[in-house]
Scaffold this active site. Structure first.
Site, PDB file in Angstrom:
ATOM      1  N   LYS A  88      54.981   2.571  11.627  1.00 53.16           N
ATOM      2  CA  LYS A  88      53.692   2.019  11.196  1.00 53.16           C
ATOM      3  C   LYS A  88      53.953   0.984  10.119  1.00 53.16           C
ATOM      4  O   LYS A  88      54.870   1.158   9.308  1.00 53.16           O
ATOM      5  CB  LYS A  88      52.774   3.125  10.658  1.00 53.16           C
ATOM      6  CG  LYS A  88      51.446   2.615  10.112  1.00 53.16           C
ATOM      7  CD  LYS A  88      50.447   3.733   9.846  1.00 53.16           C
ATOM      8  CE  LYS A  88      50.562   4.414   8.528  1.00 53.16           C
ATOM      9  NZ  LYS A  88      50.485   3.541   7.333  1.00 53.16           N
ATOM     10  N   GLU A 123      51.716  -2.128   7.540  1.00 52.49           N
ATOM     11  CA  GLU A 123      50.407  -2.560   7.039  1.00 52.49           C
ATOM     12  C   GLU A 123      50.193  -4.051   7.257  1.00 52.49           C
ATOM     13  O   GLU A 123      51.136  -4.840   7.166  1.00 52.49           O
ATOM     14  CB  GLU A 123      50.307  -2.251   5.536  1.00 52.49           C
ATOM     15  CG  GLU A 123      50.400  -0.762   5.229  1.00 52.49           C
ATOM     16  CD  GLU A 123      50.269  -0.445   3.747  1.00 52.49           C
ATOM     17  OE1 GLU A 123      50.028  -1.372   2.936  1.00 52.49           O
ATOM     18  OE2 GLU A 123      50.390   0.744   3.399  1.00 52.49           O
ATOM     19  N   GLU A 157      41.683   2.375   6.942  1.00 53.76           N
ATOM     20  CA  GLU A 157      41.563   3.127   5.691  1.00 53.76           C
ATOM     21  C   GLU A 157      40.471   2.532   4.802  1.00 53.76           C
ATOM     22  O   GLU A 157      40.460   1.323   4.523  1.00 53.76           O
ATOM     23  CB  GLU A 157      42.916   3.106   4.950  1.00 53.76           C
ATOM     24  CG  GLU A 157      42.862   3.861   3.632  1.00 53.76           C
ATOM     25  CD  GLU A 157      44.226   4.226   3.049  1.00 53.76           C
ATOM     26  OE1 GLU A 157      45.265   3.961   3.705  1.00 53.76           O
ATOM     27  OE2 GLU A 157      44.255   4.779   1.942  1.00 53.76           O
ATOM     28  N   ASP A 165      54.465   6.496   3.701  1.00 56.78           N
ATOM     29  CA  ASP A 165      55.108   6.105   2.446  1.00 56.78           C
ATOM     30  C   ASP A 165      54.321   6.668   1.259  1.00 56.78           C
ATOM     31  O   ASP A 165      54.738   6.532   0.104  1.00 56.78           O
ATOM     32  CB  ASP A 165      55.306   4.593   2.356  1.00 56.78           C
ATOM     33  CG  ASP A 165      54.003   3.825   2.406  1.00 56.78           C
ATOM     34  OD1 ASP A 165      52.944   4.438   2.650  1.00 56.78           O
ATOM     35  OD2 ASP A 165      54.037   2.587   2.214  1.00 56.78           O
TER      36      ASP A 165
HETATM   37  O1  KIV Z   1      51.269   6.664   3.816  1.00 58.06           O
HETATM   38  C1  KIV Z   1      50.265   7.267   4.211  1.00 58.06           C
HETATM   39  O2  KIV Z   1      50.067   8.465   3.956  1.00 58.06           O
HETATM   40  C2  KIV Z   1      49.287   6.532   5.002  1.00 58.06           C
HETATM   41  C3  KIV Z   1      47.987   7.216   5.279  1.00 58.06           C
HETATM   42  C4  KIV Z   1      47.128   7.135   4.091  1.00 58.06           C
HETATM   43  C5  KIV Z   1      47.341   6.698   6.485  1.00 58.06           C
HETATM   44  O3  KIV Z   1      49.517   5.434   5.359  1.00 58.06           O
END
Ligand code: KIV
Length: 300
Positions: free
Chosen positions: A148, A150, A217, A79
């Site tokens: 993915k 968070e 991160e 994102d």
């Molecule tokens: O959205 C993204 O690019 C990410 C990376 C920073 C791992 O989540």
């Protein structure tokens, strides 16, 4: 990273194979060596064998084709498309439609990489049902291999629901950009004993909920190393030091597309300057009449 299953050619539903426009030809890096589509079990095997996993972000078909041809194991349709490509200041305005469009482009242009698509802010926080609906849409409409999201303990019910539906989930801990307002901007997370313990608990929760890997991160080196040791699933670091199972960078940082890049990112090229120079050369030749020449023109 060694892989074992045969790979279909990239789908090109709406035009020629983007690979044909890559400057390196079709068969650079892994593909020339018979590399196959990277799957969840290859990521796990890589951790067990101590082979480092490579991940870069990608947001469009031609870039994805180049990164795939370079042998990158996993492409993340992050994102971060919000700040890198769409002109937003943060990732918060990114929509599921944005992610689906980019995810489809990336998945259709790759034949080797494991493609992961981010669930954007507002598409999973309400609970497992919302999360599953968002993940199902991504999987149905993009051809990606995983999603993915968070969060640690607070997101574990969502990870469990998606994972139980047969969709691989990658977790994301440490600095989580979707919570940047709560975290006070991009800051290292997990510093100090208490914070490190909280982060470790989150990492365990993500694994127990069924995640197949986790991004760490902006985490201190020692904390990332400890988490990598006790987790069975692979850790992919960004600003988390060298003692993790893999590394991810935003491709525009890695390739030097912009003047500024974060401290944890190494610039492997200066593509921004090269692109600007190419555009200036084009403009100069148009203005002087040097372009187009006979070779770029059609005769009667
Ligand atoms: O959205 C993204 O690019 C990410 C990376 C920073 C791992 O989540």
């Amino acid at each position: 990273m060694a892989t074992t299953s045969q790979n279909p050619a990239p789908q090109s539903p709406s035009g020629p194979d983007v690979r044909s426009v890559t400057p390196h030809g079709e068969d650079a890096a892994g593909i020339a060596h018979g590399a196959r589509r990277v799957r969840v079990h290859h990521l796990q095997q890589a951790k067990e064998r101590g082979e480092r996993i490579t991940m870069l972000t990608a947001y469009d078909a031609p870039t994805a084709a180049l990164l795939d041809a370079a042998g990158i194991d996993t492409l993340l349709v992050g994102d971060s498309i919000g700040n890198t490509m769409l002109g937003h200041a943060t990732t918060l305005p990114v929509t599921l439609d944005d992610m689906v469009r980019a995810g489809r482009a990336v998945a259709s242009a790759t034949r080797h990489a494991f493609v992961v698509v981010d669930l954007p802010f507002g598409t999973y926080e309400a609970g497992p049902e919302q999360a599953l609906a968002s993940a199902v849409r991504v999987m149905k409409e993009t051809g990606a291999s995983a999603v993915k999201l968070e969060g640690g303990r607070r997101a574990s019910a969502q990870i469990r629901a998606i994972s139980d539906a047969g969709i691989p989930v990658v977790g994301h801990l440490g600095y989580t950009p979707q919570s940047e307002n709560a975290l006070g901007g991009p800051r290292v997370q997990g510093r100090g004993d208490d914070a490190a313990e909280e982060l470790s608990q989150d990492a365990l929760a993500v694994q127990e909920a069924g995640a197949v890997a986790v991004v760490l991160e902006m985490v201190p080196v020692e904390v990332a190393e400890r988490i990598t040791e006790f987790l069975q699933i692979p850790t992919i670091g960004i600003g988390a030091g060298p003692h993790v199972d893999g590394q991810v960078l935003v491709w525009t940082d890695m390739a030097g597309m912009t003047d500024w890049s974060p401290r944890f990112a190494r610039r492997y090229a200066e593509l921004g300057r090269a692109l600007q120079q190419a555009a200036a050369d084009f403009a100069g030749e148009v203005r002087s009449g040097a372009f187009p020449s006979t070779e770029h023109s059609f005769q009667q």
